[in-house]
Design a protein around this motif. Structure first.
Motif, PDB file in Angstrom:
ATOM      1  N   ALA A  77      50.420  -1.697 -49.716  1.00  0.00           N
ATOM      2  CA  ALA A  77      49.716  -2.556 -48.406  1.00  0.00           C
ATOM      3  C   ALA A  77      50.247  -2.686 -46.959  1.00  0.00           C
ATOM      4  CB  ALA A  77      50.567  -3.798 -48.882  1.00  0.00           C
ATOM      5  N   ASN A  78      51.399  -2.334 -46.761  1.00  0.00           N
ATOM      6  CA  ASN A  78      51.998  -1.923 -45.205  1.00  0.00           C
ATOM      7  C   ASN A  78      51.562  -1.122 -45.047  1.00  0.00           C
ATOM      8  OD1 ASN A  78      54.235  -4.809 -44.774  1.00  0.00           O
ATOM      9  ND2 ASN A  78      54.196  -4.107 -46.968  1.00  0.00           N
ATOM     10  N   LEU A  79      51.833   0.316 -45.259  1.00  0.00           N
ATOM     11  CA  LEU A  79      50.919   1.418 -44.669  1.00  0.00           C
ATOM     12  C   LEU A  79      49.352   1.519 -44.809  1.00  0.00           C
ATOM     13  CD1 LEU A  79      52.391   4.624 -44.047  1.00  0.00           C
ATOM     14  CD2 LEU A  79      51.047   5.327 -47.054  1.00  0.00           C
ATOM     15  N   MET A  80      48.850   1.098 -45.034  1.00  0.00           N
ATOM     16  CA  MET A  80      47.255   1.102 -45.138  1.00  0.00           C
ATOM     17  C   MET A  80      47.199  -0.200 -43.764  1.00  0.00           C
ATOM     18  SD  MET A  80      45.348   1.005 -48.397  1.00  0.00           S
ATOM     19  CE  MET A  80      46.392   0.365 -49.361  1.00  0.00           C
ATOM     20  N   THR A  81      47.594  -1.420 -43.796  1.00  0.00           N
ATOM     21  CA  THR A  81      47.334  -2.269 -42.468  1.00  0.00           C
ATOM     22  C   THR A  81      48.040  -1.549 -41.204  1.00  0.00           C
ATOM     23  OG1 THR A  81      47.975  -3.983 -44.264  1.00  0.00           O
ATOM     24  CG2 THR A  81      48.081  -5.108 -42.147  1.00  0.00           C
ATOM     25  N   THR A  82      48.460  -0.982 -40.900  1.00  0.00           N
ATOM     26  CA  THR A  82      49.289   0.463 -39.859  1.00  0.00           C
ATOM     27  C   THR A  82      48.229   0.565 -39.189  1.00  0.00           C
ATOM     28  OG1 THR A  82      50.054   2.275 -40.695  1.00  0.00           O
ATOM     29  CG2 THR A  82      51.405   0.334 -40.671  1.00  0.00           C
ATOM     30  N   VAL A  83      46.822   0.807 -39.585  1.00  0.00           N
ATOM     31  CA  VAL A  83      46.073   1.800 -38.905  1.00  0.00           C
ATOM     32  C   VAL A  83      44.990   0.285 -38.246  1.00  0.00           C
ATOM     33  CG1 VAL A  83      43.679   2.931 -39.467  1.00  0.00           C
ATOM     34  CG2 VAL A  83      45.507   3.412 -40.714  1.00  0.00           C
ATOM     35  N   GLY A  84      44.827  -0.225 -38.976  1.00  0.00           N
ATOM     36  CA  GLY A  84      44.490  -1.786 -38.337  1.00  0.00           C
ATOM     37  C   GLY A  84      44.870  -2.423 -37.285  1.00  0.00           C
ATOM     38  N   ASP A  85      45.999  -2.082 -37.001  1.00  0.00           N
ATOM     39  CA  ASP A  85      47.651  -2.633 -36.092  1.00  0.00           C
ATOM     40  C   ASP A  85      46.715  -2.139 -35.133  1.00  0.00           C
ATOM     41  OD1 ASP A  85      48.119  -4.386 -38.374  1.00  0.00           O
ATOM     42  OD2 ASP A  85      50.355  -3.059 -38.477  1.00  0.00           O
ATOM     43  N   GLN A  86      46.999  -0.820 -34.888  1.00  0.00           N
ATOM     44  CA  GLN A  86      46.498   0.136 -33.407  1.00  0.00           C
ATOM     45  C   GLN A  86      45.676   0.492 -33.457  1.00  0.00           C
ATOM     46  OE1 GLN A  86      49.964   3.007 -34.331  1.00  0.00           O
ATOM     47  NE2 GLN A  86      51.188   1.782 -35.688  1.00  0.00           N
ATOM     48  N   LEU A  87      44.418   0.845 -34.063  1.00  0.00           N
ATOM     49  CA  LEU A  87      43.442   1.050 -33.880  1.00  0.00           C
ATOM     50  C   LEU A  87      42.468   0.258 -33.454  1.00  0.00           C
ATOM     51  CD1 LEU A  87      43.361   4.643 -35.624  1.00  0.00           C
ATOM     52  CD2 LEU A  87      44.091   3.454 -33.657  1.00  0.00           C
ATOM     53  N   PRO A  88      41.315   0.252 -33.218  1.00  0.00           N
ATOM     54  CA  PRO A  88      39.803   0.060 -32.949  1.00  0.00           C
ATOM     55  C   PRO A  88      39.328  -0.402 -34.433  1.00  0.00           C
ATOM     56  CG  PRO A  88      39.460   0.656 -30.914  1.00  0.00           C
ATOM     57  CD  PRO A  88      40.859   1.367 -32.147  1.00  0.00           C
ATOM     58  N   ASN A  89      38.467  -1.285 -34.935  1.00  0.00           N
ATOM     59  CA  ASN A  89      37.919  -1.233 -35.804  1.00  0.00           C
ATOM     60  C   ASN A  89      36.525  -0.370 -36.773  1.00  0.00           C
ATOM     61  OD1 ASN A  89      39.606  -3.984 -36.890  1.00  0.00           O
ATOM     62  ND2 ASN A  89      37.031  -5.131 -37.037  1.00  0.00           N
ATOM     63  N   SER A  90      36.324   0.002 -35.269  1.00  0.00           N
ATOM     64  CA  SER A  90      35.382   0.875 -35.746  1.00  0.00           C
ATOM     65  C   SER A  90      35.886   2.138 -35.732  1.00  0.00           C
ATOM     66  CB  SER A  90      34.345   1.440 -34.177  1.00  0.00           C
ATOM     67  OG  SER A  90      35.572   1.784 -33.562  1.00  0.00           O
ATOM     68  N   TYR A  91      37.396   2.208 -35.651  1.00  0.00           N
ATOM     69  CA  TYR A  91      37.967   4.071 -36.342  1.00  0.00           C
ATOM     70  C   TYR A  91      38.828   3.827 -37.533  1.00  0.00           C
ATOM     71  CZ  TYR A  91      37.902   5.980 -31.354  1.00  0.00           C
ATOM     72  OH  TYR A  91      37.270   5.729 -30.220  1.00  0.00           O
ATOM     73  N   VAL A  92      38.576   2.629 -38.310  1.00  0.00           N
ATOM     74  CA  VAL A  92      39.423   2.219 -39.434  1.00  0.00           C
ATOM     75  C   VAL A  92      39.221   2.854 -40.673  1.00  0.00           C
ATOM     76  CG1 VAL A  92      40.261   0.594 -41.074  1.00  0.00           C
ATOM     77  CG2 VAL A  92      40.063  -0.035 -38.436  1.00  0.00           C
ATOM     78  N   SER A  93      37.891   2.687 -40.670  1.00  0.00           N
ATOM     79  CA  SER A  93      37.509   3.512 -42.433  1.00  0.00           C
ATOM     80  C   SER A  93      37.548   4.549 -42.181  1.00  0.00           C
ATOM     81  CB  SER A  93      36.010   3.076 -42.482  1.00  0.00           C
ATOM     82  OG  SER A  93      35.963   2.250 -43.302  1.00  0.00           O
ATOM     83  N   SER A  94      37.796   5.465 -40.573  1.00  0.00           N
ATOM     84  CA  SER A  94      37.828   6.755 -41.101  1.00  0.00           C
ATOM     85  C   SER A  94      39.027   7.802 -41.116  1.00  0.00           C
ATOM     86  CB  SER A  94      37.629   7.605 -39.372  1.00  0.00           C
ATOM     87  OG  SER A  94      35.398   7.350 -38.973  1.00  0.00           O
ATOM     88  N   VAL A  95      39.857   6.344 -40.126  1.00  0.00           N
ATOM     89  CA  VAL A  95      41.640   7.023 -40.076  1.00  0.00           C
ATOM     90  C   VAL A  95      41.815   6.596 -42.245  1.00  0.00           C
ATOM     91  CG1 VAL A  95      43.430   6.646 -39.933  1.00  0.00           C
ATOM     92  CG2 VAL A  95      41.400   6.924 -37.411  1.00  0.00           C
ATOM     93  N   ILE A  96      41.691   6.037 -42.356  1.00  0.00           N
ATOM     94  CA  ILE A  96      42.491   6.032 -43.925  1.00  0.00           C
ATOM     95  C   ILE A  96      41.340   6.771 -44.648  1.00  0.00           C
ATOM     96  CG2 ILE A  96      41.654   3.875 -45.724  1.00  0.00           C
ATOM     97  CD1 ILE A  96      43.754   2.989 -44.187  1.00  0.00           C
ATOM     98  N   GLY A  97      40.256   7.038 -43.913  1.00  0.00           N
ATOM     99  CA  GLY A  97      39.624   8.172 -44.919  1.00  0.00           C
ATOM    100  C   GLY A  97      40.620   9.464 -44.418  1.00  0.00           C
ATOM    101  N   PHE A  98      40.551  10.308 -43.461  1.00  0.00           N
ATOM    102  CA  PHE A  98      40.805  11.382 -43.148  1.00  0.00           C
ATOM    103  C   PHE A  98      42.202  11.523 -43.874  1.00  0.00           C
ATOM    104  CE2 PHE A  98      44.712  13.602 -40.653  1.00  0.00           C
ATOM    105  CZ  PHE A  98      44.147  14.843 -40.409  1.00  0.00           C
ATOM    106  N   GLY A  99      43.603   9.888 -43.690  1.00  0.00           N
ATOM    107  CA  GLY A  99      44.603  10.091 -43.869  1.00  0.00           C
ATOM    108  C   GLY A  99      44.986   9.923 -46.074  1.00  0.00           C
ATOM    109  N   GLY A 100      43.697   9.464 -46.595  1.00  0.00           N
ATOM    110  CA  GLY A 100      43.822   9.400 -48.107  1.00  0.00           C
ATOM    111  C   GLY A 100      43.284  10.563 -48.461  1.00  0.00           C
ATOM    112  N   MET A 101      42.398  11.231 -47.503  1.00  0.00           N
ATOM    113  CA  MET A 101      41.708  12.873 -48.170  1.00  0.00           C
ATOM    114  C   MET A 101      43.623  13.684 -47.921  1.00  0.00           C
ATOM    115  SD  MET A 101      39.790  15.674 -45.938  1.00  0.00           S
ATOM    116  CE  MET A 101      40.839  16.094 -44.746  1.00  0.00           C
TER     117      MET A 101
END
Length: 424
Positions: free
Chosen positions: A343-367
């Motif tokens: 829950a906290n690890l995933m939230t760090t992405v939205g903490d630091q990046l614009p919303n338009s980047y969030v799914s792509s970074v989550i996708g890259f890390g998840g990959m």
């Protein structure tokens, strides 16, 4: 700024994400619970089963990146709907296959489509919640994963006992079609939601950066220059394979070691997955609480993640415990800690990046996390087959539990090392 008291549309939107995540994990959990039945039906050994799990994790890895970028392009509403329609059809399709190859194909389709859940869910949270509430919101929707895992040991034995394994896949897979109707009718971004009042919209945007230009296509090179991209990816790579073990092998573990009958409701599994709900919501609440008390966002996330990493460590010593209920408690703490960590690890992405980047970074890390999970099931299969032939299957599980116990602390240390330097 105080939370608005008169309307809370954002929490209703979150309930849709929670339901989707529940269905996501309910669908994927069916295979693990039916493993003993399917092994007899198709004469599988542990390696055969590990190949099927690898098919899921391989396509899940590919789908994470592909679906993440797709969702950033088309938006949360369309992206989430496409993902869930395909994975529901894939889940239903398991009930019609007649060979191991058929399961590999069905599992591969499920993997690539289910990968859209978390990029879409995190993007939805970033759209609908201020930063100080995002970890709590993430913890709540992420608890849907554990609710799905709790429901599975209740629903699967009932359907299996009355209608057989094929109908089990069909009935549970069909639940996603109900969600699609609700999602398409009710979901929209805050700016396009008619019933959202100005007070709640201002609260949602209260601690977000000024609106920046939305990019319709984000180059991968742009994503890779951010430290959070790599810290998130490291966290996923070291801990996702452990979660796959907890999801796909725990039913077999209790069946192999404690001779639990998986055709009946499984109390140890229900206890374990119930605990993960507490971990998910509690992990999100704790860091959000610390932020509201004045802690820096990064420090609150880091300390909370360290606490949960340490909670997994006792699972290393499972070989010294032979009581099923004591083992159940130890594993329950470990799986709960994983959800609080996530829950906290995933939230760090939205903490630091614009919303338009969030799914792509989550996708890259998840990959990358799923890519690590491709090899781990094969390793598990080899270890368990080796120890089964030696008449000591519990010894094989002990090796896996030892690896699980050290993975989260190692991940936290590497994340802290990466974040020591200023984020790009």
């Amino acid at each position: 700024m105080q939370a608005p008291q008169n309307r809370n549309i954002r929490w209703w939107m979150l309930s849709l994400v929670f339901l989707a995540t529940t269905i996501n994990y309910l669908d994927r959990q069916v295979m693990g619970l039916l493993k003993p039945v399917l092994e007899k039906e198709f004469s599988w050994d542990e390696k055969d089963y590990s190949y099927i799990v690898m098919a899921f994790t391989t396509t899940y890895a590919i789908g994470y990146m592909a679906m993440g970028r797709f969702i950033d392009r088309v938006g949360t509403k369309i992206g989430y709907a496409v993902s869930l329609i395909v994975w529901s059809l894939a889940s239903i399709g398991h009930g019609f296959v007649k060979s191991t190859i058929g399961f590999i194909i069905a599992r591969s389709t499920l993997g690539i489509s289910e990968a859209g859940n978390f990029p879409a869910a995190i993007k939805s949270v970033a759209e609908w919640f201020p930063k100080k509430e995002r970890a709590l919101a993430t913890g709540i929707f992420n608890s849907g994963a554990t609710v799905g895992a709790i429901l599975a040991p209740l629903l699967v034995p009932f359907i299996l006992g009355h209608y057989g394994w094929r109908q089990t896949f069909v009935w549970i897979g069909a639940l996603g079609m109900v969600w699609i109707v609700l999602w398409w009718k009710f979901y929209a971004v805050p700016e396009k939601t008619k019933n959202l009042n100005k007070e709640e919209l201002q609260y949602i945007k209260s601690d977000q950066a000024e609106k920046t230009e939305e990019k319709t296509k984000i180059p991968l090179s742009e994503l890779l220059k951010y430290k959070v991209t790599w810290s998130f990816a490291i966290g996923k790579m070291l801990t996702d394979p452990i979660w796959y073990f907890f999801m796909f092998w725990l039913p077999a573990y209790f069946s192999d070691v404690f001779k639990m009958d998986l055709t009946k409701p499984s109390l140890p599994l229900i206890i374990i997955y119930s605990g993960t709900t507490i971990g998910s919501i509690g992990g999100g609440y704790l860091s959000s609480f610390l932020i509201k008390k004045g802690w820096a966002i990064g420090r609150a996330r880091s300390i909370t993640m360290l606490l949960f990493a340490l909670m997994v460590v006792p699972v290393m010593f499972s070989k010294y415990v032979d009581n099923m209920w004591m083992i159940t408690v130890i594993i329950a703490f470990a799986t709960a800690a994983h959800q609080g960590w996530g829950a906290n690890l995933m939230t760090t992405v939205g903490d630091q990046l614009p919303n338009s980047y969030v799914s792509s970074v989550i996708g890259f890390g998840g990959m990358l996390g799923s890519a690590a999970g491709i090899i781990f099931p094969l390793f598990i299969g080899i270890v368990l087959d080796t120890f089964k032939k030696a008449g000591n299957v519990n010894g094989g599980y002990n090796i896996i539990f030892f690896i699980a116990g050290i993975s989260y602390v190692a991940a936290w240390g590497l994340i802290s090392l990466i974040n020591r330097k200023k984020t790009a």
